[in-house]
Design an enzyme around this catalytic site. Structure first.
Site, PDB file in Angstrom:
ATOM      1  N   ASP A  43     -71.304  14.057  64.897  1.00 48.68           N
ATOM      2  CA  ASP A  43     -71.496  12.651  64.473  1.00 48.68           C
ATOM      3  C   ASP A  43     -71.701  11.771  65.860  1.00 48.68           C
ATOM      4  O   ASP A  43     -71.383  12.411  67.010  1.00 48.68           O
ATOM      5  CB  ASP A  43     -70.281  12.071  63.857  1.00 48.68           C
ATOM      6  CG  ASP A  43     -70.228  12.310  62.370  1.00 48.68           C
ATOM      7  OD1 ASP A  43     -71.275  12.659  61.903  1.00 48.68           O
ATOM      8  OD2 ASP A  43     -69.499  11.632  61.771  1.00 48.68           O
ATOM      9  N   LYS A  65     -74.243   9.498  62.487  1.00 47.03           N
ATOM     10  CA  LYS A  65     -73.247   8.593  61.514  1.00 47.03           C
ATOM     11  C   LYS A  65     -72.403   8.276  62.390  1.00 47.03           C
ATOM     12  O   LYS A  65     -71.790   8.837  63.293  1.00 47.03           O
ATOM     13  CB  LYS A  65     -72.981   9.716  60.738  1.00 47.03           C
ATOM     14  CG  LYS A  65     -74.104  10.052  59.514  1.00 47.03           C
ATOM     15  CD  LYS A  65     -73.678   9.309  58.144  1.00 47.03           C
ATOM     16  CE  LYS A  65     -75.177   9.348  57.390  1.00 47.03           C
ATOM     17  NZ  LYS A  65     -75.229   8.047  56.797  1.00 47.03           N
ATOM     18  N   MET A 178     -64.126   0.204  60.834  1.00 49.78           N
ATOM     19  CA  MET A 178     -65.513  -0.547  60.922  1.00 49.78           C
ATOM     20  C   MET A 178     -65.237  -1.661  60.665  1.00 49.78           C
ATOM     21  O   MET A 178     -65.792  -2.473  59.489  1.00 49.78           O
ATOM     22  CB  MET A 178     -66.225   0.250  59.567  1.00 49.78           C
ATOM     23  CG  MET A 178     -66.802   1.818  59.980  1.00 49.78           C
ATOM     24  SD  MET A 178     -67.375   2.628  58.802  1.00 49.78           S
ATOM     25  CE  MET A 178     -65.777   3.190  57.986  1.00 49.78           C
TER      26      MET A 178
HETATM   27  N1  SAH Z   1     -63.290   9.771  60.770  1.00 46.33           N
HETATM   28  C1  SAH Z   1     -63.118   8.881  61.732  1.00 46.33           C
HETATM   29  C2  SAH Z   1     -63.754   7.455  61.259  1.00 46.33           C
HETATM   30  C3  SAH Z   1     -64.816   7.366  61.053  1.00 46.33           C
HETATM   31  S1  SAH Z   1     -65.384   5.752  60.519  1.00 46.33           S
HETATM   32  C4  SAH Z   1     -61.471   8.786  62.269  1.00 46.33           C
HETATM   33  O1  SAH Z   1     -60.797   9.489  61.329  1.00 46.33           O
HETATM   34  O2  SAH Z   1     -61.157   8.059  63.023  1.00 46.33           O
HETATM   35  C5  SAH Z   1     -65.844   4.858  62.280  1.00 46.33           C
HETATM   36  C6  SAH Z   1     -64.800   3.891  62.662  1.00 46.33           C
HETATM   37  O3  SAH Z   1     -63.669   4.575  63.069  1.00 46.33           O
HETATM   38  C7  SAH Z   1     -65.221   3.146  63.790  1.00 46.33           C
HETATM   39  O4  SAH Z   1     -65.904   1.942  63.261  1.00 46.33           O
HETATM   40  C8  SAH Z   1     -64.002   2.412  64.332  1.00 46.33           C
HETATM   41  O5  SAH Z   1     -63.350   1.537  63.509  1.00 46.33           O
HETATM   42  C9  SAH Z   1     -63.060   3.802  64.204  1.00 46.33           C
HETATM   43  N2  SAH Z   1     -62.981   4.912  65.425  1.00 46.33           N
HETATM   44  C10 SAH Z   1     -63.551   5.806  65.475  1.00 46.33           C
HETATM   45  N3  SAH Z   1     -63.199   6.404  66.969  1.00 46.33           N
HETATM   46  C11 SAH Z   1     -62.575   5.377  67.586  1.00 46.33           C
HETATM   47  C12 SAH Z   1     -62.081   5.203  68.681  1.00 46.33           C
HETATM   48  N4  SAH Z   1     -62.235   6.246  69.697  1.00 46.33           N
HETATM   49  N5  SAH Z   1     -61.541   3.891  69.182  1.00 46.33           N
HETATM   50  C13 SAH Z   1     -61.498   3.098  68.157  1.00 46.33           C
HETATM   51  N6  SAH Z   1     -61.737   3.150  66.858  1.00 46.33           N
HETATM   52  C14 SAH Z   1     -62.361   4.313  66.550  1.00 46.33           C
END
Ligand code: SAH
Length: 256
Positions: A43, A65, A178
């Site tokens: 991703d 994604k 998100m």
């Molecule tokens: N599978 C991922 C989430 C994917 S959806 C997980 O478990 O973290 C994508 C969302 O995750 C982003 O819009 C944000 O809200 C959050 N996110 C992912 N990486 C991040 C990071 N390094 N810092 C803050 N939020 C993060």
């Protein structure tokens, strides 16, 4: 100890979580899968620091994604994953955070099952866990919240409806993924259901990365406080950074 190494048979896919960005937050199993994979389908949010741990000859393909955001069509990702596995490649499907949290994991598992390809899942540290650590806060707390929600600001159908009444209750804690573009909607729904505008909402951007940023927002000022945020951010409803919390008199009252 359980052996998490891939099977020797060709046509196997590992679906793994890369954590929030820092390579320090990878599990040993995921680091090992990265070092051993022929093809890594990752991703957009998987950091360069993590990808640097792939084998030198590995084929790295970004699927673009970001949760429910734009990118390669899900069907194309599944087709590619199946094709590489059938060609006998050791495929690693690498998602940010934990693959089971807003990662469309089921759609990919179904495609692999339909194609008769073996798979395994390696979990990762989800953004909510890393954000709580940054804030110096617990996600659950005796006497405050015996329940933790991971919610999305929007889904494929648009802004996502939630159990607003439960989320608006004092002491409720939720990690909103998100949530940036949905902030006005979230704020409106929560306040319509009686949430106090002074409810803390910590904004944690780029958690675990060098450019990590924390903003101690309140529900009433959430939209304005998000104005300068452009990276991935998780909104921690009900939590303030521990240092900021000491400065909030109304929170002190609650804690007494
Ligand atoms: N599978 C991922 C989430 C994917 S959806 C997980 O478990 O973290 C994508 C969302 O995750 C982003 O819009 C944000 O809200 C959050 N996110 C992912 N990486 C991040 C990071 N390094 N810092 C803050 N939020 C993060």
């Amino acid at each position: 100890m359980t052996d998490l190494r891939p099977h020797a048979t060709p046509g196997f896919v590992t679906l793994a979580g890369a954590g929030p960005g820092s390579a320090e937050m990878l599990t040993l199993a995921v680091a090992r899968a990265l070092a051993g994979a022929d093809v890594v389908l990752h991703d957009r949010l998987v950091s360069p620091e993590v990808l640097a741990l792939a084998a030198p000859g590995a084929l790295l393909i970004e699927t673009g994604k970001e949760g429910f955001g734009p990118g390669m069509a899900q069907g194309d990702i599944c087709t590619m994953m199946v094709a590489f596995a059938r060609a006998g490649r050791d495929v690693l499907r690498l998602k940010s955070g934990d693959p089971a949290v807003f990662g469309r994991l089921d759609e990919e598992l179904e495609a692999l099952d339909a194609a008769g390809i073996g798979w395994r899942i390696l979990p990762g540290i989800t953004a909510a866990s890393a954000a709580a650590a940054t804030l110096g806060q617990s996600l659950t707390k005796r006497g405050r919240n015996g329940e933790l929600r991971l919610i999305t600001g929007h889904d494929v159908a648009g802004y996502a409806e939630q159990d607003w009444r439960a989320l608006a209750r004092p002491g409720a804690v939720a990690a909103i993924y998100m949530g940036r573009r949905a902030a006005r909607f979230l704020q409106g729904r929560l306040m319509m259901h009686g949430a106090d505008p002074t409810t803390p909402v910590a904004i944690v951007e780029n958690v675990s990365r060098a450019n990590q940023r924390v903003i101690a927002a309140r529900l009433g000022g959430l939209v304005a406080d998000l104005a300068g945020i452009s990276g991935p951010a998780v909104l921690m409803l009900g939590l303030a950074p521990r240092a900021a919390e000491a400065a909030l008199p109304e929170l002190k009252e609650v804690l007494q």
